[in-house]
Write a protein that holds these residues in place. Structure first.
Motif, mmCIF file in Angstrom:
data_model
loop_
_atom_site.group_PDB
_atom_site.id
_atom_site.type_symbol
_atom_site.label_atom_id
_atom_site.label_comp_id
_atom_site.label_asym_id
_atom_site.label_seq_id
_atom_site.Cartn_x
_atom_site.Cartn_y
_atom_site.Cartn_z
ATOM 1 N N UNK A 1 2.053 6.693 1.560
ATOM 2 C CA UNK A 1 0.649 5.767 1.787
ATOM 3 C C UNK A 1 -0.221 5.751 0.726
ATOM 4 N N UNK A 2 -0.639 4.622 -0.074
ATOM 5 C CA UNK A 2 -1.509 4.519 -1.158
ATOM 6 C C UNK A 2 -2.948 4.902 -0.325
ATOM 7 N N UNK A 3 -3.493 5.666 -0.466
ATOM 8 C CA UNK A 3 -5.066 5.956 0.011
ATOM 9 C C UNK A 3 -5.934 4.851 -0.253
ATOM 10 N N UNK A 4 -6.304 4.260 0.604
ATOM 11 C CA UNK A 4 -7.270 3.154 0.028
ATOM 12 C C UNK A 4 -9.031 3.266 0.642
ATOM 13 N N UNK B 1 0.947 -1.225 0.100
ATOM 14 C CA UNK B 1 -0.011 0.058 0.127
ATOM 15 C C UNK B 1 0.765 1.282 0.018
ATOM 16 N N UNK B 2 1.929 1.252 -0.925
ATOM 17 C CA UNK B 2 2.749 2.153 -0.747
ATOM 18 C C UNK B 2 3.094 2.651 -2.395
ATOM 19 N N UNK B 3 3.271 4.170 -2.361
ATOM 20 C CA UNK B 3 3.589 4.621 -4.009
ATOM 21 C C UNK B 3 5.049 5.100 -3.459
ATOM 22 N N UNK B 4 5.847 4.685 -4.430
ATOM 23 C CA UNK B 4 7.282 5.177 -4.505
ATOM 24 C C UNK B 4 7.469 6.262 -5.482
#
Length: 72
Positions: free
Chosen positions: A69-72, A53-56
């Motif tokens: 953090x990837x918003x879910x 659940x990450x964006x690099x």
């Protein structure tokens, strides 16, 4: 100095409600992840890690890499 102006939840919904397609995806990433515009434009599919659940973000401000953090 004045405090920063922050949009209300209803204002955010109104703005996002008037956007569609790829622009909506980009707007949600900008808002939800706090990405800068060029960071969003340069994103690649392999930069998104759904398992963690990450964006690099590569080569962000100052040429540094970071994770959000990837918003879910």
């Amino acid at each position: 100095s004045k405090p920063p102006v922050v949009m209300t939840k209803n204002e955010v919904r109104a703005v996002l409600g008037n956007i569609s397609g790829i622009h909506l995806l980009m707007a949600k990433l900008l808002y939800g992840c706090g990405l800068r515009l060029m960071e969003c434009v340069r994103l690649r599919v392999l930069d998104v890690d759904f398992e963690r659940e990450l964006i690099y973000i590569r080569g962000a401000k100052g040429g540094k890499d970071r994770k959000v953090n990837l918003p879910l």
